[in-house]
Scaffold this active site. Sequence first.
Site, PDB file in Angstrom:
ATOM      1  N   ARG A 169      -2.854 -15.742  -4.701  1.00  0.00           N
ATOM      2  CA  ARG A 169      -4.347 -16.074  -5.541  1.00  0.00           C
ATOM      3  C   ARG A 169      -3.563 -16.647  -6.833  1.00  0.00           C
ATOM      4  NH1 ARG A 169      -2.579  -9.640  -5.429  1.00  0.00           N
ATOM      5  NH2 ARG A 169      -4.123  -8.402  -3.528  1.00  0.00           N
ATOM      6  N   LYS A 213       0.984 -12.991  -1.363  1.00  0.00           N
ATOM      7  CA  LYS A 213       0.025 -11.806  -1.607  1.00  0.00           C
ATOM      8  C   LYS A 213      -1.862 -11.554  -0.593  1.00  0.00           C
ATOM      9  CE  LYS A 213       2.761  -9.791  -4.726  1.00  0.00           C
ATOM     10  NZ  LYS A 213       3.875  -8.807  -4.222  1.00  0.00           N
ATOM     11  N   ARG A 244       4.375   5.679   0.551  1.00  0.00           N
ATOM     12  CA  ARG A 244       5.452   6.452   0.617  1.00  0.00           C
ATOM     13  C   ARG A 244       5.728   7.700   0.891  1.00  0.00           C
ATOM     14  NH1 ARG A 244       5.903   1.721  -2.210  1.00  0.00           N
ATOM     15  NH2 ARG A 244       7.590   0.563  -2.247  1.00  0.00           N
ATOM     16  N   LYS A 280      -1.746   3.487  -4.668  1.00  0.00           N
ATOM     17  CA  LYS A 280      -1.529   2.910  -3.091  1.00  0.00           C
ATOM     18  C   LYS A 280      -0.204   3.116  -2.753  1.00  0.00           C
ATOM     19  CE  LYS A 280      -2.501  -1.448  -2.223  1.00  0.00           C
ATOM     20  NZ  LYS A 280      -1.729  -2.300  -1.508  1.00  0.00           N
ATOM     21  N   SER A 281       0.845   2.485  -3.792  1.00  0.00           N
ATOM     22  CA  SER A 281       1.966   1.754  -3.303  1.00  0.00           C
ATOM     23  C   SER A 281       3.030   3.869  -3.140  1.00  0.00           C
ATOM     24  CB  SER A 281       2.996   1.844  -4.378  1.00  0.00           C
ATOM     25  OG  SER A 281       2.731   0.671  -4.670  1.00  0.00           O
ATOM     26  N   ASP A 341      -0.005  -7.154  -9.464  1.00  0.00           N
ATOM     27  CA  ASP A 341      -1.044  -7.289  -9.248  1.00  0.00           C
ATOM     28  C   ASP A 341      -2.019  -6.620  -9.817  1.00  0.00           C
ATOM     29  OD1 ASP A 341      -0.081  -6.692  -6.482  1.00  0.00           O
ATOM     30  OD2 ASP A 341       0.247  -4.164  -6.194  1.00  0.00           O
ATOM     31  N   ARG A 381       1.640 -14.039   6.441  1.00  0.00           N
ATOM     32  CA  ARG A 381       2.477 -13.807   4.624  1.00  0.00           C
ATOM     33  C   ARG A 381       4.333 -13.415   5.597  1.00  0.00           C
ATOM     34  NH1 ARG A 381      -0.039  -8.690   1.842  1.00  0.00           N
ATOM     35  NH2 ARG A 381       1.885  -8.892   0.157  1.00  0.00           N
TER      36      ARG A 381
HETATM   37  C1  S3P Z   1       4.167  -2.535  -3.192  1.00  0.00           C
HETATM   38  C2  S3P Z   1       5.382  -3.880  -3.801  1.00  0.00           C
HETATM   39  C3  S3P Z   1       4.271  -5.282  -4.419  1.00  0.00           C
HETATM   40  C4  S3P Z   1       3.053  -5.036  -4.804  1.00  0.00           C
HETATM   41  C5  S3P Z   1       2.252  -4.689  -3.592  1.00  0.00           C
HETATM   42  C6  S3P Z   1       2.491  -2.727  -3.389  1.00  0.00           C
HETATM   43  C7  S3P Z   1       5.215  -2.329  -2.603  1.00  0.00           C
HETATM   44  O1  S3P Z   1       4.260  -6.587  -3.643  1.00  0.00           O
HETATM   45  O2  S3P Z   1       2.529  -6.419  -4.863  1.00  0.00           O
HETATM   46  O3  S3P Z   1       0.706  -4.495  -4.167  1.00  0.00           O
HETATM   47  O4  S3P Z   1       4.338  -0.654  -2.289  1.00  0.00           O
HETATM   48  O5  S3P Z   1       6.152  -1.804  -2.763  1.00  0.00           O
HETATM   49  P1  S3P Z   1       6.422  -7.046  -3.262  1.00  0.00           P
HETATM   50  O6  S3P Z   1       7.057  -6.130  -3.719  1.00  0.00           O
HETATM   51  O7  S3P Z   1       5.841  -7.985  -2.198  1.00  0.00           O
HETATM   52  O8  S3P Z   1       6.103  -7.436  -4.985  1.00  0.00           O
END
Ligand code: S3P
Length: 438
Positions: free
Chosen positions: A354, A350, A24, A19-20, A323, A121
Amino acid sequence: MIFVKNGPLKGCVTVPGDKSISHRAVMFGALANGTTEITNFLHGADCLSTIRCFRQLGIEINNQASSDTVTILGKGLYGLRKPDQTLDVGNSGTTMRLISGILCGQDFAVTLTGDESIRRRPMGRIIAPLKQMGADIESAMSNHCAPLLINCTADKMSNLNDMLTGIRYQSPVASAQVKSCILLAGLYAEGETSVTEPYISRNHTELMLSQFGAAIRTKGNTVTILPGPYLEGRKISVPGDISSAAYFIAAGLMVPNSEVLIKNVGINPTRDGMLKVCKQMGADLTLDNIRDDGGEPVADIVVRHSELKGIEIGGDIIPTLIDEIPMISILACFAKGKTVIKDASELKVKESNRIDVMVENLTKMGADITATEDGMIINGGKPLHGATIESKLDHRIAMSFAVAALMAEGDTEILNAECVDISYPNFYTDLKKLYQSH
Ligand code: S3P
Protein backbone atom coordinates in the site's frame (compact mmCIF):
# COMPACT_ATOMS: atom_id res chain seq x y z
CA MET A 1 -15.20 1.90 -13.64
CA ILE A 2 -15.11 5.66 -14.36
CA PHE A 3 -15.54 8.34 -11.68
CA VAL A 4 -15.83 12.12 -12.11
CA LYS A 5 -15.61 15.18 -9.92
CA ASN A 6 -18.72 15.41 -7.76
CA GLY A 7 -20.30 16.84 -4.67
CA PRO A 8 -21.22 18.18 -2.22
CA LEU A 9 -22.01 15.10 -0.15
CA LYS A 10 -25.11 15.47 1.99
CA GLY A 11 -27.17 13.11 4.07
CA CYS A 12 -26.84 9.95 6.07
CA VAL A 13 -25.17 6.60 5.50
CA THR A 14 -25.07 3.41 7.55
CA VAL A 15 -21.91 1.41 6.88
CA PRO A 16 -21.97 -2.41 6.92
CA GLY A 17 -20.82 -4.54 9.85
CA ASP A 18 -17.23 -4.63 11.03
CA LYS A 19 -15.08 -7.10 9.11
CA SER A 20 -12.77 -8.06 11.99
CA ILE A 21 -15.69 -8.60 14.36
CA SER A 22 -17.75 -10.56 11.79
CA HIS A 23 -14.87 -13.02 11.19
CA ARG A 24 -14.36 -13.57 14.90
CA ALA A 25 -18.06 -14.06 15.60
CA VAL A 26 -18.18 -16.98 13.13
CA MET A 27 -14.96 -18.55 14.40
CA PHE A 28 -15.71 -18.28 18.11
CA GLY A 29 -19.35 -19.30 17.54
CA ALA A 30 -18.08 -22.47 15.84
CA LEU A 31 -15.87 -23.29 18.86
CA ALA A 32 -18.62 -22.53 21.37
CA ASN A 33 -21.31 -24.93 22.54
CA GLY A 34 -24.79 -24.21 21.21
CA THR A 35 -26.18 -21.46 19.03
CA THR A 36 -24.56 -18.14 18.25
CA GLU A 37 -26.71 -15.55 16.50
CA ILE A 38 -24.86 -12.75 14.75
CA THR A 39 -26.74 -9.63 13.67
CA ASN A 40 -25.43 -7.00 11.23
CA PHE A 41 -22.93 -9.56 9.91
CA LEU A 42 -20.77 -8.27 7.03
CA HIS A 43 -21.61 -10.16 3.84
CA GLY A 44 -18.29 -9.24 2.23
CA ALA A 45 -16.25 -11.83 0.34
CA ASP A 46 -13.66 -12.16 3.16
CA CYS A 47 -16.21 -13.02 5.84
CA LEU A 48 -17.97 -15.39 3.44
CA SER A 49 -14.60 -17.17 3.09
CA THR A 50 -14.59 -17.70 6.86
CA ILE A 51 -18.11 -19.14 6.71
CA ARG A 52 -17.12 -21.46 3.84
CA CYS A 53 -14.08 -22.77 5.74
CA PHE A 54 -16.04 -23.50 8.91
CA ARG A 55 -18.74 -25.28 6.92
CA GLN A 56 -16.00 -27.47 5.46
CA LEU A 57 -14.90 -28.13 9.06
CA GLY A 58 -18.35 -29.56 9.79
CA ILE A 59 -20.11 -26.54 11.32
CA GLU A 60 -23.70 -25.82 10.36
CA ILE A 61 -24.07 -22.14 9.50
CA ASN A 62 -27.31 -20.53 8.49
CA ASN A 63 -26.65 -17.50 6.33
CA GLN A 64 -29.41 -16.11 4.18
CA ALA A 65 -28.36 -13.49 1.68
CA SER A 66 -31.63 -11.62 2.29
CA SER A 67 -30.90 -11.11 5.99
CA ASP A 68 -27.90 -9.77 7.85
CA THR A 69 -28.33 -12.37 10.60
CA VAL A 70 -26.12 -15.45 10.63
CA THR A 71 -26.66 -18.42 12.92
CA ILE A 72 -23.87 -20.78 13.91
CA LEU A 73 -24.49 -24.17 15.51
CA GLY A 74 -21.29 -24.45 17.53
CA LYS A 75 -19.85 -27.82 18.47
CA GLY A 76 -17.39 -26.89 21.19
CA LEU A 77 -13.58 -26.64 21.17
CA TYR A 78 -13.18 -30.22 19.93
CA GLY A 79 -16.16 -30.43 17.58
CA LEU A 80 -14.52 -29.59 14.23
CA ARG A 81 -14.08 -32.41 11.72
CA LYS A 82 -11.43 -33.03 9.08
CA PRO A 83 -12.41 -31.28 5.83
CA ASP A 84 -12.59 -33.33 2.63
CA GLN A 85 -10.58 -30.74 0.72
CA THR A 86 -8.01 -27.99 1.06
CA LEU A 87 -9.43 -24.96 2.89
CA ASP A 88 -9.42 -21.89 0.65
CA VAL A 89 -9.45 -18.52 2.47
CA GLY A 90 -9.68 -16.49 -0.76
CA ASN A 91 -8.20 -13.01 -0.17
CA SER A 92 -8.60 -13.03 3.61
CA GLY A 93 -5.51 -12.67 5.81
CA THR A 94 -7.67 -12.68 8.95
CA THR A 95 -9.20 -16.04 8.01
CA MET A 96 -5.81 -17.55 7.14
CA ARG A 97 -3.99 -16.45 10.28
CA LEU A 98 -6.72 -16.95 12.87
CA ILE A 99 -7.88 -20.32 11.54
CA SER A 100 -4.26 -21.57 11.58
CA GLY A 101 -4.14 -21.10 15.35
CA ILE A 102 -7.38 -23.07 15.73
CA LEU A 103 -6.29 -25.85 13.35
CA CYS A 104 -3.06 -26.41 15.30
CA GLY A 105 -5.29 -27.59 18.15
CA GLN A 106 -7.08 -30.25 16.07
CA ASP A 107 -6.30 -33.94 15.78
CA PHE A 108 -6.44 -33.94 11.98
CA ALA A 109 -4.23 -32.77 9.15
CA VAL A 110 -5.34 -29.94 6.87
CA THR A 111 -4.01 -27.78 4.03
CA LEU A 112 -4.80 -24.06 3.83
CA THR A 113 -4.51 -21.92 0.74
CA GLY A 114 -5.92 -18.75 -0.80
CA ASP A 115 -5.74 -16.45 -3.81
CA GLU A 116 -2.60 -15.10 -5.45
CA SER A 117 -2.37 -12.11 -3.09
CA ILE A 118 -2.70 -14.22 0.06
CA ARG A 119 -0.07 -16.66 -1.23
CA ARG A 120 2.41 -13.76 -1.28
CA ARG A 121 1.69 -12.49 2.24
CA PRO A 122 4.02 -13.35 5.15
CA MET A 123 2.97 -16.38 7.18
CA GLY A 124 6.37 -16.87 8.86
CA ARG A 125 5.03 -14.51 11.54
CA ILE A 126 2.52 -17.18 12.63
CA ILE A 127 4.52 -20.30 11.68
CA ALA A 128 7.38 -19.40 14.06
CA PRO A 129 5.31 -18.97 17.26
CA LEU A 130 3.04 -21.93 16.43
CA LYS A 131 6.13 -24.13 15.99
CA GLN A 132 7.41 -22.86 19.36
CA MET A 133 4.15 -24.15 20.81
CA GLY A 134 4.98 -27.58 19.37
CA ALA A 135 2.75 -27.44 16.29
CA ASP A 136 3.60 -29.16 13.03
CA ILE A 137 2.96 -26.34 10.54
CA GLU A 138 4.94 -25.80 7.33
CA SER A 139 4.90 -23.54 4.31
CA ALA A 140 4.33 -25.97 1.40
CA MET A 141 6.79 -24.11 -0.87
CA SER A 142 9.22 -23.35 2.00
CA ASN A 143 8.84 -19.62 1.29
CA HIS A 144 7.12 -18.63 4.58
CA CYS A 145 3.87 -18.20 2.63
CA ALA A 146 0.70 -20.22 2.03
CA PRO A 147 -0.19 -22.93 1.16
CA LEU A 148 0.24 -24.04 4.76
CA LEU A 149 0.35 -27.69 5.79
CA ILE A 150 -0.89 -28.24 9.32
CA ASN A 151 -0.67 -31.66 10.91
CA CYS A 152 -1.08 -31.65 14.66
CA THR A 153 -2.31 -35.23 14.96
CA ALA A 154 -1.02 -36.99 18.08
CA ASP A 155 1.98 -38.66 16.36
CA LYS A 156 3.16 -35.33 14.92
CA MET A 157 3.21 -33.32 18.14
CA SER A 158 6.56 -32.46 19.67
CA ASN A 159 5.08 -32.45 23.20
CA LEU A 160 4.83 -35.94 24.72
CA ASN A 161 1.32 -35.10 25.99
CA ASP A 162 0.11 -34.63 22.38
CA MET A 163 -0.73 -31.03 23.19
CA LEU A 164 0.52 -27.63 22.26
CA THR A 165 2.63 -25.97 24.92
CA GLY A 166 1.79 -22.48 26.19
CA ILE A 167 4.45 -19.88 25.39
CA ARG A 168 5.25 -16.29 26.26
CA TYR A 169 5.63 -14.71 22.88
CA GLN A 170 7.23 -11.36 22.23
CA SER A 171 5.78 -10.41 18.85
CA PRO A 172 8.08 -8.36 16.62
CA VAL A 173 5.02 -6.75 14.96
CA ALA A 174 1.87 -5.11 16.30
CA SER A 175 -0.59 -7.40 14.53
CA ALA A 176 -3.99 -8.49 15.75
CA GLN A 177 -3.91 -11.39 13.33
CA VAL A 178 -0.68 -12.74 14.83
CA LYS A 179 -1.85 -12.06 18.39
CA SER A 180 -5.24 -13.73 17.78
CA CYS A 181 -3.67 -16.73 16.06
CA ILE A 182 -1.46 -17.44 19.08
CA LEU A 183 -4.25 -16.84 21.59
CA LEU A 184 -6.53 -19.25 19.70
CA ALA A 185 -3.79 -21.91 19.69
CA GLY A 186 -3.49 -21.13 23.42
CA LEU A 187 -7.03 -22.50 23.89
CA TYR A 188 -5.53 -25.91 23.07
CA ALA A 189 -2.21 -25.57 24.93
CA GLU A 190 -0.90 -26.86 28.18
CA GLY A 191 -0.53 -23.91 30.57
CA GLU A 192 -0.86 -20.20 29.91
CA THR A 193 -0.10 -18.53 26.61
CA SER A 194 0.78 -14.85 26.40
CA VAL A 195 1.56 -12.43 23.60
CA THR A 196 3.35 -9.11 24.07
CA GLU A 197 3.22 -6.59 21.23
CA PRO A 198 5.37 -3.54 20.56
CA TYR A 199 2.15 -1.48 20.34
CA ILE A 200 -1.39 -2.58 21.14
CA SER A 201 -3.28 -3.86 18.09
CA ARG A 202 -7.07 -4.19 17.77
CA ASN A 203 -8.50 -6.11 20.73
CA HIS A 204 -11.70 -7.65 19.33
CA THR A 205 -10.47 -11.20 20.02
CA GLU A 206 -9.84 -10.41 23.68
CA LEU A 207 -13.21 -8.69 24.12
CA MET A 208 -15.31 -11.27 22.29
CA LEU A 209 -13.58 -14.47 23.42
CA SER A 210 -13.94 -13.46 27.06
CA GLN A 211 -17.66 -12.87 26.45
CA PHE A 212 -17.89 -16.44 25.14
CA GLY A 213 -16.32 -17.61 28.43
CA ALA A 214 -12.55 -17.72 27.85
CA ALA A 215 -10.17 -16.61 30.61
CA ILE A 216 -8.21 -13.74 29.10
CA ARG A 217 -6.45 -10.88 30.80
CA THR A 218 -4.70 -7.84 29.39
CA LYS A 219 -1.90 -5.98 31.16
CA GLY A 220 -0.19 -3.22 29.22
CA ASN A 221 0.80 -4.64 25.84
CA THR A 222 0.52 -8.27 27.03
CA VAL A 223 -2.51 -10.52 26.63
CA THR A 224 -2.67 -13.88 28.43
CA ILE A 225 -5.10 -16.75 27.86
CA LEU A 226 -5.81 -19.95 29.77
CA PRO A 227 -6.53 -23.19 27.91
CA GLY A 228 -9.63 -25.37 27.72
CA PRO A 229 -12.51 -23.03 28.61
CA TYR A 230 -16.14 -24.01 28.14
CA LEU A 231 -17.31 -21.53 25.51
CA GLU A 232 -21.00 -20.88 25.30
CA GLY A 233 -22.92 -19.67 22.22
CA ARG A 234 -24.40 -16.18 22.47
CA LYS A 235 -25.94 -13.29 20.57
CA ILE A 236 -23.52 -10.90 18.91
CA SER A 237 -24.42 -7.56 17.39
CA VAL A 238 -21.73 -6.34 14.98
CA PRO A 239 -21.12 -2.55 14.96
CA GLY A 240 -20.58 -0.68 11.70
CA ASP A 241 -17.01 -0.86 10.41
CA ILE A 242 -14.94 2.26 11.14
CA SER A 243 -12.61 1.21 8.32
CA SER A 244 -15.58 1.53 5.91
CA ALA A 245 -16.76 4.74 7.57
CA ALA A 246 -13.29 6.19 6.88
CA TYR A 247 -14.14 6.78 3.18
CA PHE A 248 -17.22 8.85 4.01
CA ILE A 249 -15.38 10.72 6.76
CA ALA A 250 -12.66 11.68 4.29
CA ALA A 251 -15.11 12.52 1.50
CA GLY A 252 -17.18 14.72 3.84
CA LEU A 253 -14.07 16.58 4.98
CA MET A 254 -12.56 17.04 1.51
CA VAL A 255 -15.49 17.97 -0.71
CA PRO A 256 -16.65 21.60 -0.25
CA ASN A 257 -20.06 22.21 1.37
CA SER A 258 -20.45 18.57 2.45
CA GLU A 259 -22.13 17.42 5.63
CA VAL A 260 -22.47 13.69 6.27
CA LEU A 261 -23.90 11.66 9.13
CA ILE A 262 -22.46 8.14 9.44
CA LYS A 263 -24.56 5.99 11.73
CA ASN A 264 -23.68 3.15 14.09
CA VAL A 265 -19.89 3.14 13.74
CA GLY A 266 -17.65 1.10 16.07
CA ILE A 267 -15.24 3.44 17.86
CA ASN A 268 -13.18 0.92 19.84
CA PRO A 269 -10.05 2.84 20.99
CA THR A 270 -7.81 0.25 19.31
CA ARG A 271 -9.45 1.24 15.99
CA ASP A 272 -10.20 4.95 16.24
CA GLY A 273 -6.86 6.46 15.17
CA MET A 274 -8.40 7.97 12.03
CA LEU A 275 -10.77 10.05 14.15
CA LYS A 276 -7.88 11.38 16.24
CA VAL A 277 -5.80 12.16 13.16
CA CYS A 278 -8.67 13.99 11.45
CA LYS A 279 -9.26 16.10 14.57
CA GLN A 280 -5.54 16.92 14.75
CA MET A 281 -5.66 17.96 11.09
CA GLY A 282 -8.43 20.40 11.97
CA ALA A 283 -11.53 18.41 11.02
CA ASP A 284 -15.05 19.45 11.99
CA LEU A 285 -16.00 15.99 13.25
CA THR A 286 -18.33 15.15 16.12
CA LEU A 287 -19.42 11.92 17.79
CA ASP A 288 -23.08 11.71 18.79
CA ASN A 289 -25.10 9.14 20.64
CA ILE A 290 -22.06 7.30 22.05
CA ARG A 291 -23.20 3.95 23.44
CA ASP A 292 -22.11 0.38 24.18
CA ASP A 293 -23.16 -2.35 21.76
CA GLY A 294 -22.45 -5.76 23.29
CA GLY A 295 -19.08 -4.74 24.68
CA GLU A 296 -17.94 -2.57 21.76
CA PRO A 297 -18.33 1.23 21.87
CA VAL A 298 -20.41 2.71 19.04
CA ALA A 299 -21.31 6.26 17.90
CA ASP A 300 -22.87 8.27 15.08
CA ILE A 301 -20.29 10.46 13.37
CA VAL A 302 -21.01 13.86 11.81
CA VAL A 303 -18.42 15.40 9.48
CA ARG A 304 -18.47 18.73 7.67
CA HIS A 305 -16.13 20.07 5.02
CA SER A 306 -13.02 21.45 6.73
CA GLU A 307 -9.79 23.25 5.98
CA LEU A 308 -7.14 20.71 7.01
CA LYS A 309 -3.46 21.04 7.90
CA GLY A 310 -0.67 18.50 7.48
CA ILE A 311 0.60 16.60 10.54
CA GLU A 312 3.03 13.85 11.54
CA ILE A 313 1.53 10.39 12.10
CA GLY A 314 3.62 7.61 13.67
CA GLY A 315 4.27 5.42 16.72
CA ASP A 316 1.56 3.70 18.72
CA ILE A 317 -1.32 5.28 16.79
CA ILE A 318 -0.36 3.37 13.62
CA PRO A 319 -2.01 0.00 14.47
CA THR A 320 -5.22 1.87 15.34
CA LEU A 321 -5.52 3.29 11.79
CA ILE A 322 -3.46 0.89 9.72
CA ASP A 323 -6.24 0.10 7.21
CA GLU A 324 -7.19 3.77 6.91
CA ILE A 325 -3.74 4.99 5.79
CA PRO A 326 -4.54 4.83 2.05
CA MET A 327 -7.50 7.17 2.65
CA ILE A 328 -5.53 9.38 5.06
CA SER A 329 -2.77 9.82 2.47
CA ILE A 330 -5.36 11.20 0.03
CA LEU A 331 -6.78 13.47 2.71
CA ALA A 332 -3.24 14.78 3.23
CA CYS A 333 -3.14 15.86 -0.44
CA PHE A 334 -5.88 18.38 0.41
CA ALA A 335 -4.31 19.57 3.67
CA LYS A 336 -2.15 22.66 3.94
CA GLY A 337 1.53 21.79 4.39
CA LYS A 338 3.36 18.56 4.92
CA THR A 339 2.07 15.25 6.26
CA VAL A 340 4.57 12.59 7.32
CA ILE A 341 3.39 8.99 7.85
CA LYS A 342 6.03 6.81 9.51
CA ASP A 343 6.38 3.51 11.45
CA ALA A 344 3.94 1.99 8.96
CA SER A 345 6.06 -0.58 7.08
CA GLU A 346 3.25 -3.12 7.70
CA LEU A 347 1.51 -1.38 4.78
CA LYS A 348 3.88 -3.22 2.46
CA VAL A 349 2.42 -6.63 3.39
CA LYS A 350 -1.30 -5.91 3.14
CA GLU A 351 -3.52 -7.01 0.22
CA SER A 352 -1.09 -4.97 -1.90
CA ASN A 353 2.05 -2.99 -1.08
CA ARG A 354 0.00 0.00 0.00
CA ILE A 355 2.96 2.40 0.19
CA ASP A 356 4.00 1.77 -3.41
CA VAL A 357 0.47 1.55 -4.79
CA MET A 358 -0.65 4.80 -3.15
CA VAL A 359 2.47 6.68 -4.21
CA GLU A 360 2.30 5.42 -7.83
CA ASN A 361 -1.39 6.20 -8.25
CA LEU A 362 -1.38 9.54 -6.46
CA THR A 363 1.67 10.65 -8.44
CA LYS A 364 -0.27 9.88 -11.64
CA MET A 365 -3.04 12.15 -10.36
CA GLY A 366 -0.59 15.02 -9.81
CA ALA A 367 0.04 14.78 -6.06
CA ASP A 368 3.35 15.61 -4.40
CA ILE A 369 4.00 12.33 -2.55
CA THR A 370 7.17 10.37 -1.82
CA ALA A 371 7.53 6.83 -0.51
CA THR A 372 9.79 6.24 2.48
CA GLU A 373 11.01 3.00 4.05
CA ASP A 374 8.15 2.96 6.54
CA GLY A 375 5.52 5.30 5.17
CA MET A 376 5.19 8.36 2.95
CA ILE A 377 5.59 12.12 2.85
CA ILE A 378 2.88 14.24 1.26
CA ASN A 379 3.04 17.95 0.48
CA GLY A 380 -0.58 19.02 0.33
CA GLY A 381 -2.18 21.62 -1.85
CA LYS A 382 -1.46 20.41 -5.37
CA PRO A 383 -4.72 19.94 -7.31
CA LEU A 384 -5.45 16.36 -8.45
CA HIS A 385 -6.48 15.36 -11.97
CA GLY A 386 -8.05 12.14 -13.24
CA ALA A 387 -5.87 9.17 -14.17
CA THR A 388 -6.06 5.41 -14.63
CA ILE A 389 -5.78 3.84 -11.20
CA GLU A 390 -4.41 0.34 -10.64
CA SER A 391 -6.36 -1.01 -7.67
CA LYS A 392 -4.14 -4.12 -7.65
CA LEU A 393 -7.35 -5.92 -6.60
CA ASP A 394 -7.00 -4.23 -3.20
CA HIS A 395 -10.42 -3.14 -1.88
CA ARG A 396 -9.03 -0.29 0.23
CA ILE A 397 -7.12 1.16 -2.72
CA ALA A 398 -10.23 1.11 -4.94
CA MET A 399 -12.44 2.80 -2.33
CA SER A 400 -9.82 5.44 -1.50
CA PHE A 401 -9.51 6.47 -5.16
CA ALA A 402 -13.26 6.56 -5.69
CA VAL A 403 -13.20 9.29 -3.02
CA ALA A 404 -10.14 11.02 -4.52
CA ALA A 405 -11.97 11.11 -7.87
CA LEU A 406 -14.67 13.36 -6.34
CA MET A 407 -12.00 16.08 -6.08
CA ALA A 408 -10.11 15.45 -9.33
CA GLU A 409 -10.53 17.33 -12.64
CA GLY A 410 -11.43 14.93 -15.47
CA ASP A 411 -12.09 11.20 -15.53
CA THR A 412 -10.64 8.81 -12.99
CA GLU A 413 -10.73 5.21 -14.14
CA ILE A 414 -10.34 2.57 -11.42
CA LEU A 415 -9.26 -0.82 -12.73
CA ASN A 416 -10.83 -3.90 -11.11
CA ALA A 417 -13.05 -1.58 -9.08
CA GLU A 418 -15.33 -4.52 -8.18
CA CYS A 419 -12.74 -5.72 -5.62
CA VAL A 420 -14.60 -3.59 -3.02
CA ASP A 421 -16.70 -6.75 -2.64
CA ILE A 422 -14.11 -7.93 -0.11
CA SER A 423 -15.30 -5.58 2.63
CA TYR A 424 -18.08 -3.35 1.25
CA PRO A 425 -20.14 -4.78 -1.64
CA ASN A 426 -22.48 -1.73 -1.87
CA PHE A 427 -19.80 0.91 -1.50
CA TYR A 428 -20.26 2.72 -4.83
CA THR A 429 -24.06 2.83 -4.46
CA ASP A 430 -23.80 4.24 -0.93
CA LEU A 431 -21.24 6.85 -2.02
CA LYS A 432 -23.34 7.92 -5.00
CA LYS A 433 -26.43 8.36 -2.83
CA LEU A 434 -24.62 11.01 -0.82
CA TYR A 435 -23.97 13.26 -3.82
CA GLN A 436 -27.09 12.43 -5.85
CA SER A 437 -29.82 12.62 -3.22
CA HIS A 438 -30.08 16.42 -3.13
C1 S3P B 1 -7.15 -7.44 11.17
C2 S3P B 1 -5.93 -6.98 11.58
C3 S3P B 1 -5.09 -6.08 10.77
C4 S3P B 1 -5.88 -5.41 9.65
C5 S3P B 1 -6.77 -6.39 8.93
C6 S3P B 1 -7.75 -7.04 9.89
C7 S3P B 1 -7.89 -8.36 12.05
O1 S3P B 1 -4.06 -6.84 10.19
O2 S3P B 1 -5.00 -4.80 8.75
O3 S3P B 1 -7.49 -5.73 7.91
O4 S3P B 1 -9.09 -8.60 11.82
O5 S3P B 1 -7.29 -8.87 13.01
P1 S3P B 1 -2.69 -7.17 10.99
O6 S3P B 1 -3.01 -7.98 12.15
O7 S3P B 1 -1.85 -7.92 10.00
O8 S3P B 1 -2.11 -5.82 11.32
